[in-house]
Design a protein around this motif. Structure first.
Motif, mmCIF file in Angstrom:
data_model
loop_
_atom_site.group_PDB
_atom_site.id
_atom_site.type_symbol
_atom_site.label_atom_id
_atom_site.label_comp_id
_atom_site.label_asym_id
_atom_site.label_seq_id
_atom_site.Cartn_x
_atom_site.Cartn_y
_atom_site.Cartn_z
ATOM 1 N N LEU A 85 0.842 -1.209 0.000
ATOM 2 C CA LEU A 85 0.000 0.000 0.000
ATOM 3 C C LEU A 85 0.873 1.254 0.000
ATOM 4 O O LEU A 85 0.575 2.224 -0.707
ATOM 5 N N GLY A 86 1.944 1.221 0.795
ATOM 6 C CA GLY A 86 2.835 2.379 0.851
ATOM 7 C C GLY A 86 3.517 2.635 -0.478
ATOM 8 O O GLY A 86 3.654 3.777 -0.911
ATOM 9 N N ASN A 92 -1.733 16.793 -2.321
ATOM 10 C CA ASN A 92 -0.303 16.589 -2.602
ATOM 11 C C ASN A 92 -0.036 16.954 -4.060
ATOM 12 O O ASN A 92 -0.954 17.189 -4.834
ATOM 13 N N ASP A 93 1.252 17.017 -4.408
ATOM 14 C CA ASP A 93 1.582 17.367 -5.800
ATOM 15 C C ASP A 93 2.179 16.182 -6.552
ATOM 16 O O ASP A 93 2.914 16.346 -7.510
ATOM 17 N N CYS A 125 12.297 3.272 -5.623
ATOM 18 C CA CYS A 125 11.554 3.647 -4.415
ATOM 19 C C CYS A 125 10.880 5.007 -4.626
ATOM 20 O O CYS A 125 11.522 5.954 -5.077
ATOM 21 N N PRO A 126 9.594 5.130 -4.338
ATOM 22 C CA PRO A 126 8.899 6.403 -4.589
ATOM 23 C C PRO A 126 9.305 7.525 -3.623
ATOM 24 O O PRO A 126 9.794 7.263 -2.523
ATOM 25 N N LYS A 127 9.034 8.768 -4.053
ATOM 26 C CA LYS A 127 9.476 9.961 -3.313
ATOM 27 C C LYS A 127 8.869 10.074 -1.919
ATOM 28 O O LYS A 127 9.443 10.689 -1.038
ATOM 29 N N TRP A 128 7.665 9.541 -1.741
ATOM 30 C CA TRP A 128 6.990 9.728 -0.450
ATOM 31 C C TRP A 128 7.452 8.743 0.632
ATOM 32 O O TRP A 128 6.982 8.801 1.757
ATOM 33 N N VAL A 129 8.374 7.842 0.272
ATOM 34 C CA VAL A 129 8.898 6.904 1.285
ATOM 35 C C VAL A 129 10.157 7.530 1.894
ATOM 36 O O VAL A 129 11.150 7.728 1.191
ATOM 37 N N VAL A 171 3.918 5.091 6.816
ATOM 38 C CA VAL A 171 3.796 5.693 5.473
ATOM 39 C C VAL A 171 2.330 5.702 5.041
ATOM 40 O O VAL A 171 1.803 6.722 4.571
ATOM 41 N N VAL A 172 1.651 4.578 5.223
ATOM 42 C CA VAL A 172 0.243 4.475 4.813
ATOM 43 C C VAL A 172 -0.616 5.497 5.561
ATOM 44 O O VAL A 172 -1.448 6.188 4.972
#
Length: 470
Positions: free
Chosen positions: A146-147, A157-158, A171-175, A234-235
């Protein structure tokens, strides 16, 4: 029994795949055990194929059958992913969407206190809100999955939707922490069109899950805070909603009918003759079907390994699957006595519990992972679809499993790498870490008291929520 004197009625509505229905059923049973009413909703054939309930739960756990809508290209009697080849799952999703009207009727007539729904039925919150029924997305995917999927783009968010398969391999930016959790290119390429883009008149899985995240009241995750606390955070951070881990929901055993008992007796006879801890059990769940090339390399790899093996092989997905895969010529003769290839039903829990089984070669579907840990069987991984790549990375990162080496771009692997991987995990000194780790996490995954506490915590929240909403 129900605490706080508030008895709840919870409706649950899983996606039409047994890897979803079984965890939903396990959670339903745990809620019913505490004296609350649960309505488990699915289509007739699926409900008839579910394991039978213990008699003490039948007054609390009720099965609700909604007739399966007709969809032109969906084969007759196909009601679950197990019944159709992968490319026909899109028609199953259209049929599932067709349940919206009968679901609305059920909610109107039964007025449950809450409904737990799956990502595929993203339309549930809009119909539930008409009857003031709060909704929870119950994710059978772990928090890391999910994260990694991330926040709804543009909602506070943008972030933008990732447009290419390559964007899913990092790995995505929000992690906010270092992790190796991401898809390999071949894993995401296999699911990109259907899952990320959508096809024919179908919306994509990504659209479904983003709508689900956006409109549900709270999130339930098949996880525990001791196992992946950073991913649960994160979730919570990206969705700004209450998030409840509900435990790992290990599969409970059921009484079998006589035909299944006979099948098990035959399997047990063979297992009894094998050396303790030397059999590799091979199974890839109800959905994964290897390609012909994968089947050939797997077979020859098991042969090369020299280890005894019990392989539950799906050669066909549903009656309409005309893409036949075959074992290499002479393979069964050459491995006679040492290996068994079973193309019918096999009792996975019973096989894993047998002392001769020393490891499990699996697709890394989470139910199979939990079942392996239940019986302390170390894991060799070979991913095929969906969230399996994310599961595999997390398990590798925690040194809880070993993945068969593959080409990152096309997913190809060799018979040698199969043979080397199973020997490493089952036999060699170098693989001791995997054999040790699986014992270490057993209590975390399968302790009944811990599991019970997660469910009690959720129910306490739901009861308080209901009290304040009155």
């Amino acid at each position: 029994m129900a605490e706080n004197n508030i008895r709840l009625h919870v409706a649950v509505f899983p996606w039409l795949a047994f890897g979803h229905m079984i965890p939903y059923l396990e959670l339903s049973k745990l809620i019913a055990e505490k004296g609350h009413t649960v309505s488990f909703i699915s289509t007739p054939r699926n409900i008839d194929r579910l394991p039978k309930l213990p008699s003490n739960l039948s007054q609390f756990l009720k099965f609700v059958k909604l007739p399966m809508p007709h969809v032109e290209k969906l084969p007759e009697n196909a009601e679950a992913t197990i019944d159709v080849p992968y490319e026909q799952v899109k028609y199953l999703k259209l049929a599932y969407d067709g349940l919206e009207e009968s679901m609305a009727k059920f909610l109107e007539d039964s007025t449950p206190d809450f409904i737990f729904f799956d990502f595929a039925s993203y339309w549930i919150p809009s119909i539930a809100s008409k009857f003031s029924i709060p909704t929870a997305y119950f994710s059978i995917f772990i928090a890391a999955a999910l994260g990694f999927t991330g926040p709804v783009p543009g909602l506070n968010n943008d972030y933008e939707i990732r447009e290419t398969p390559e964007e899913y391999t990092i790995c995505p930016k929000w992690v906010p922490f270092d992790t190796t959790v991401a898809f390999k290119l071949f894993e995401v390429s296999r699911i990109f069109e259907a899952s990320m883009k959508g096809e024919e008149e179908n919306v994509s899985d990504l659209f479904r899950i983003f709508k689900t995240f956006e409109h549900c009241n709270f999130l339930l995750v098949r996880s525990c805070s001791e196992f992946e606390p950073e991913w649960l955070k994160v979730v919570e951070d990206i969705h700004r909603k209450p998030v409840f881990p509900v435990g790992q929901l290990p599969t409970t055993t059921y009484d079998d009918d006589s035909t299944k008992i006979n099948a098990w007796e035959e399997i047990k006879l063979w297992l009894d003759k094998q050396e303790k801890g030397k059999v590799i059990y091979v199974a890839f769940g109800s959905e994964a079907k290897p390609s012909q090339n994968e089947l050939t390399e797997l077979s020859l790899g098991l042969e090369l390994s020299g280890l005894p093996f019990f392989w539950v092989l799906r050669t066909k997905r549903g009656e309409s699957d005309d893409e036949l895969i075959q074992l290499p010529h002479g393979f069964e003769d050459r491995t006679k006595g040492r290996g068994i290839v079973c193309t019918s039903w096999a009792p996975q829990l019973k096989i894993l519990s047998h002392h001769s089984v020393g490891g499990f070669l699996t697709h890394s579907g989470w139910s199979s992972v939990v079942e392996a840990i239940q019986f302390e069987r170390p894991l060799v991984l070979l991913t095929f679809l969906a969230d399996q790549g994310i599961n595999a990375r997390l398990l590798e990162e925690k040194r809880m499993a070993y993945s068969i080496p593959r080409d990152d771009r096309d997913g190809s692997f060799t018979r040698d790498s199969v043979a080397e991987s199973v020997n490493l995990v089952l036999v060699e000194e170098e693989g001791e870490i995997y054999r040790k780790k699986v014992k270490e996490v057993k209590d975390l995954f399968c302790d009944k008291k811990r599991q019970n506490n997660y469910v009690a915590n959720l129910l306490s929240f739901l009861q308080n929520y209901k009290k304040t909403e009155r």
